[in-house]
Every structure is written in C-alpha cells, then in structure tokens.
Design an enzyme around this catalytic site. Structure first.
Site, mmCIF file in Angstrom:
data_model
loop_
_atom_site.group_PDB
_atom_site.id
_atom_site.type_symbol
_atom_site.label_atom_id
_atom_site.label_comp_id
_atom_site.label_asym_id
_atom_site.label_seq_id
_atom_site.Cartn_x
_atom_site.Cartn_y
_atom_site.Cartn_z
ATOM 1 N N HIS A 71 10.196 8.711 34.531
ATOM 2 C CA HIS A 71 10.869 10.012 34.433
ATOM 3 C C HIS A 71 12.307 9.811 33.944
ATOM 4 C CE1 HIS A 71 12.149 14.050 35.662
ATOM 5 N NE2 HIS A 71 13.219 13.475 36.208
ATOM 6 N N GLY A 101 0.787 -1.228 0.000
ATOM 7 C CA GLY A 101 0.000 0.000 0.000
ATOM 8 C C GLY A 101 0.818 1.275 0.000
#
Length: 458
Positions: free
Chosen positions: A446, A41
């Site tokens: 974090h 595609g």
C-alpha cells in the site's frame, strides 16, 4: 550457392530469439533483414518502445503545462530521446544475435523454391539453401484509398509520425482503432488539438460497451474530438495546412490540419517474398496460414509473429518462438506432442496506452450473455482507489466478469493508471484457475493500484 541449417527472414522478436537459440546449439543460422533500421523488429524501432517513450514524455509535459511554444520544445526533446533509445536498442539487438553466432545479412529475401532463398543486397545477389526456413517479416500500415493521401506532404503513418520534429497544432487522425487512440492521447497531452475521424458509429466495437462508453466520455472530456460514421473522401494540401473533405450523415464536411495520421490498421508484410515458389498461398486476409505449431503446409517452413495474421503484439511473437522451439524439440525426439502450441497460450491480455491506460483480458459482459454464462459483475470506480488519488488520476472504471459457482474470472476490463501491470495478475489467475475470492483476500502493498482487487473482488 551455400547451405545452412536455418534461414530466418526478418529480425523481429520471434526471429531474433529463435536465431540466438539455434546458433547457441551449434546450428549454422542466417538471419536476413531488409532494413538495417529494423534490427530487433517493429516493437523496439517503430512501435511499442518508441511510442511508449513518447507516451511517458507526453504525460510529463502535460503535468508541466505552459504555452504551446514550451510544449513544442519539450516535444522536440522527446523525439530526440526516442531516437536515442531506439538507436541504443537496435545496436544491442544486433550485438546480442551476432554474439550468439548468428550471421546477419542486410538484404531482401525471396523464395526460389521450398529450400532456396534469393538474397538481394548491396553486395550483390546470393542464393542460400536452408534445411529449415522461418518467416518473421511482421506487418505494415494499410494505406486507405483516399484521394490525395499518398501525395500529401502532411500525411503520416504511425511510424513516420514518430519522426516528426515539429509538434502539430491541429492533428487529424483517420481511424478510431487502438493505434489511433493511443496517438490521440499522446498528442493531446503534448498540447495538440486532436480530432479523430472514424468510419464506424460504434466506438471500439470489440470492447465491453460500458467500458467503451467510459473511455469515450473521458477522451472527450480531455478535449479530443471524436467524429463517428465518417467517410473521408479527399485530402488537399494548401500552403500552410491541409484540408480533409469527408461525408458524415449524408452531409459534406471539411476540417483543416497541419498533420494527418493514417491509422487504419496493419496487414501482414508478405510482398516480395515470392511465397508461391515455395508452394505457399495466403489466407483471405493476406496472412501465411499455419497450424497450431506455426508450421506452414510445407513442414520445414514456419511463420511467426504478425505475418500469420494473429494478434499483433510483441509478446505473442515471443510466445511464437516458444511454440516453434517446442515443435523443433518434439521433432528431434520423434515422438510425443509439443508442449506448447497456439491452442494452449491461455488468456491473452492487452493494453491500450491512453490517459489512463485501458487493459483487458478475457470476455466482455456482452459475450458472457451470448455464451449463456451464469455470471456476476464486479465494478469499482477508480476514484475509490487511494493510489489513484495519490497520482491525481481518478478517471476510469474497473470491471470484472466472474462466473457464478466456480467464482473464476471470465474477463477483466481495467481503465485506470497502471492497468498494464495489474492485468498480468488477472491473466495468471485465469490461466491457473485461481478464484476471484483468492485475489480479493490477498495482502497487497500500500498504496498500490493492485490493492484495488481487495475492494473490487471482495
């Protein structure tokens, strides 16, 4: 003439996934693709994957700096890497569908009637009759009516631009839509001087006005020139460069370029399908009309992906497969309602890969006002996010529209590094009706961009 249970026209995301699913069920399935260079595609060959490969290479090149000749050399290597990647993925896609038992035919397909398809190929013409037929032929570039645009040797589409081996010093982009903006960002990072010519006065008019302003200002700060309210009249090729003639504010102007990208949109690729022979007509915008299960008015003919005129994203095409699969399962049972449809997709996010990336899901503040919503706005400058400081990418803004009372998220607009990852969490929260305060109180790793939700939504 031979008969099969399923004919799929087009090797796109929905078509290839559906073909594999049906073949594994033991159903005889034929997948017809006109261009062998499009196995898999649009996305993996000429859109999402190759363009994001270039985007990644462009950011790396920008960090290295150097003379234009050094940048041009890195650009050429990036094009070669892009070709290697698409070639690899194309082969893997063919291998996967054939391994599932799908017959792949290289050729051009067109309808003879509601059940019969004519396939024209190098091996000769063949008629195939299918119990069901699925159209997944994608979209193609719209070429504007500009004098010289088709004859110029320096005019490119988004597809052909990614085959250009030489880095242009001066790139002019006709069109200020998302494709044009992405390429502007890529090539500016590679080292080209980039100018965008757009016909409207409003920059990305569908977006939140505050966010559009932030994006426009940052792109100009990076060195991209944006010319608004432009009507391009003619392109003239000269010996070493091309001349673009345009009108702006009633005044005739010119600009030169050694490459011109036409990025004025894409339209459903339906030419040569002879849909009328199957009793199908098109919408005003040239798309195949379908119902919420992606059926056409001929019940055994479905259309999926860009050809239906909806949002042109490969993940929408994948969801189209899920919708068609549900419709076929419901049909086999003969009762009930299909579990999935175009009406219950939920919020649809999208990302534009700029520097930094812009991602959105849901409504804008202007739309919230127009709908009479009671809402509040949460905003956070990207410079306040520790991970952005680590990345040394501190430009941008986060903005979320939150409904008063329910505390549900109505829309999110993230102009920051890695926004394309963050937006998916917002989409999940919206679909599952998770209040903004739940995201605000989550424990995030974090340093990450996602932990910005602690401060943004808290």
């Amino acid at each position: 003439m031979r008969e099969v249970q399923n004919i799929i026209i087009g090797f796109g995301k929905a078509g290839k996934t559906l073909a594999g699913y049906l073949a594994k069920k033991g159903e005889k399935t034929v997948l017809i693709e006109e261009n062998p260079l499009r196995y898999g595609g649009t996305c993996i060959n000429v859109a999402c994957i190759p363009s994001k490969s270039l985007e990644n290479s462009a950011r790396e090149s920008a960090a290295l700096g150097g003379e234009f000749s050094e940048k041009a050399e890195r650009y050429q290597k990036a094009i070669e890497e892009k070709r290697r990647l698409t070639h690899f993925l194309r082969g893997k896609n063919l291998e996967k569908v054939q391994g599932a038992g799908v017959e792949v035919i290289d050729g051009r397909a067109s309808f003879l009637d509601e059940h019969r398809i004519l396939v024209e190929s190098a091996k000769g013409d063949e008629e195939i009759r299918g119990e069901r037929i699925f159209v997944n032929t994608g979209a193609k570039t719209i070429i504007p009516k500009i004098a010289g645009v088709e004859s110029s040797k320096r005019v490119y589409t988004s597809e052909s631009m990614m085959e250009l081996d030489t880095l242009p010093k001066n790139l002019v982009i006709i069109g200020g839509g998302y494709i044009g903006l992405e390429f502007a960002s890529y090539y500016q990072n590679f080292g080209s001087t980039v100018t965008i010519l757009q016909d409207t006065m409003d920059f990305i008019p569908r977006e939140d006005r505050e966010m559009a302003k932030a994006i426009e200002e940052n792109m100009e700060k990076l060195g991209i020139t944006l010319c608004k309210g432009v009507t391009v009249q003619e392109i003239q090729d000269k010996e070493e460069e091309s001349l673009i003639l345009f009108q702006q504010g009633g005044e005739g102007k010119t600009i030169t370029a050694d490459a011109i990208l036409v990025a004025t949109g894409r339209k459903p690729n339906v030419e040569n399908l002879a849909l009328e022979k199957a009793g199908l007509s098109l919408t005003e915008r040239g798309a195949i009309p379908v119902d919420s299960s992606l059926r056409t008015k001929v019940p055994h003919i479905f259309a999926m992906g860009d050809v239906t005129g909806g949002m042109q994203f490969t993940y929408i095409s994948l969801d189209d497969f899920r919708i068609v699969k549900a419709a076929l399962e419901q049909e086999a049972k003969g009762e009930g309602t299909a579990l999935r449809s175009t009406e219950n997709r939920g919020a649809i996010p999208y990302s534009v890969f700029l520097t930094p990336a812009f991602s959105r899901v849901g409504i804008t503040e202007e739309e919230a006002k127009a709908q009479g919503k009671q809402y509040r706005v949460a905003k956070l400058p990207v410079a306040a996010i520790p991970k952005a400081q680590v990345l040394r990418q501190t430009a941008g803004l986060l903005k979320v529209i939150i409904e008063e009372g329910s505390n549900l998220i109505l829309g999110a607009h993230l102009y920051c590094p890695e926004s394309y990852e963050m937006i998916n969490l917002i989409k999940l929260a919206m679909d599952q009706k998770i209040p903004a305060n739940v995201l605000a109180s989550q424990i995030y790793t974090h340093p990450t961009m996602t932990e910005a939700f602690n401060d943004l939504l808290g």
